[in-house]
Design a protein around this motif. Sequence first.
Motif, PDB file in Angstrom:
ATOM      1  N   GLY A  20      -7.020 -47.440  43.510  1.00 23.65           N
ATOM      2  CA  GLY A  20      -8.329 -47.917  43.959  1.00 23.65           C
ATOM      3  C   GLY A  20      -9.329 -46.795  44.119  1.00 23.65           C
ATOM      4  O   GLY A  20     -10.500 -46.927  43.749  1.00 23.65           O
ATOM      5  N   GLU A  21      -8.873 -45.666  44.669  1.00 15.31           N
ATOM      6  CA  GLU A  21      -9.758 -44.522  44.852  1.00 15.31           C
ATOM      7  C   GLU A  21     -10.134 -43.906  43.513  1.00 15.31           C
ATOM      8  O   GLU A  21     -11.285 -43.521  43.289  1.00 15.31           O
ATOM      9  CB  GLU A  21      -9.073 -43.478  45.725  1.00 15.31           C
ATOM     10  N   ARG A  24     -12.764 -46.061  41.937  1.00 14.07           N
ATOM     11  CA  ARG A  24     -14.079 -45.874  42.533  1.00 14.07           C
ATOM     12  C   ARG A  24     -14.734 -44.601  42.019  1.00 14.07           C
ATOM     13  O   ARG A  24     -15.923 -44.599  41.664  1.00 14.07           O
ATOM     14  CB  ARG A  24     -13.968 -45.812  44.059  1.00 14.07           C
ATOM     15  N   SER A  29     -13.178 -50.657  37.026  1.00 12.10           N
ATOM     16  CA  SER A  29     -12.400 -51.594  37.826  1.00 12.10           C
ATOM     17  C   SER A  29     -10.915 -51.247  37.750  1.00 12.10           C
ATOM     18  O   SER A  29     -10.448 -50.616  36.793  1.00 12.10           O
ATOM     19  CB  SER A  29     -12.621 -53.025  37.337  1.00 12.10           C
ATOM     20  N   ILE A  30     -10.190 -51.668  38.769  1.00 11.39           N
ATOM     21  CA  ILE A  30      -8.731 -51.489  38.756  1.00 11.39           C
ATOM     22  C   ILE A  30      -8.133 -52.246  37.574  1.00 11.39           C
ATOM     23  O   ILE A  30      -7.199 -51.760  36.914  1.00 11.39           O
ATOM     24  CB  ILE A  30      -8.120 -51.988  40.085  1.00 11.39           C
TER      25      ILE A  30
END
Length: 289
Positions: A20-21, A24, A29-30
């Motif tokens: 997730g980091e 970002r 997107s994941i």
Amino acid sequence: MVMTTRVGDMGRSEHRMRIGEFARLGQVSIRMLRHYEALDLLIPQHVDRFSGHRSYSVAQLTRLNRIMALSSLGISLKRISVLLDSEPSTSELVDMLTLRRHQLQTEQEVAAASLAEIEFRLALIERTTMKFPDCVIKELPAERIIGTTVLLGEPPFDTSEIGPLFGKVAGQIIAAGGDLDVGVGLYSDSEAGTEVTCGYRMNSADGNGLNTTGPTSTELDTIELPPCTAATLIHEGSMSRIGASWQHLSEWCLNQGYSLNGPCREIYLEEDDGDGSDWVVELQQPITR
């Protein structure tokens, strides 16, 4: 930021971040990262065999940025995989992106011109249902306009250079010691098409509408407008719909038995500083019986 640290085989610390980091920081997107992993484009540095949590290194951001850059060029992910294996240089990527930027800018300009044409035609079609202010006959005094003239050619006109031209003229007038008044556009027909003069009225101390001490820059033209009788109309709103206002004013003149005489004028009473929908422009059409 969620980070983990481990010591590598050679004693070097390697920093990892959760998916997730990493998503970002990479502005993706994941879901896209998982898609890249499935295609072997970008494999996580570590996958926990118990939890399945994926983590990436900061160094992998470089590969992600290259993937995103190539993807923005419209290159397929399969082709990107081949290009990444050949390790294109940074300068090659910059050149490719720069070329794509020019292409998109050209497409944007074409789309903007097409949109303006649609707005113009839509306004003309809707003209019968539009509410126009009353047309007013005025006696216009003599005026001196300082500006520059460009040829627009045949309609539909490309007016993209008009706005910046007013700014350039204003800068030249101020640099030459002149004092700006309102902006004025003069439109006249020639054998080559429509000519437009982008200029400004000049303030004058004696109040006669002429400034005898204005700038003398050879890059600017001085246009002397004689006094005349003109039919006028106030246009309020988007400049993309000003053509409908001009048609209404011209038809009104002809229906009243007047002949259109001389260059028509646009006096920019209030310029829009926002989305282009709040202009206030007086249209002036010189007329004779």
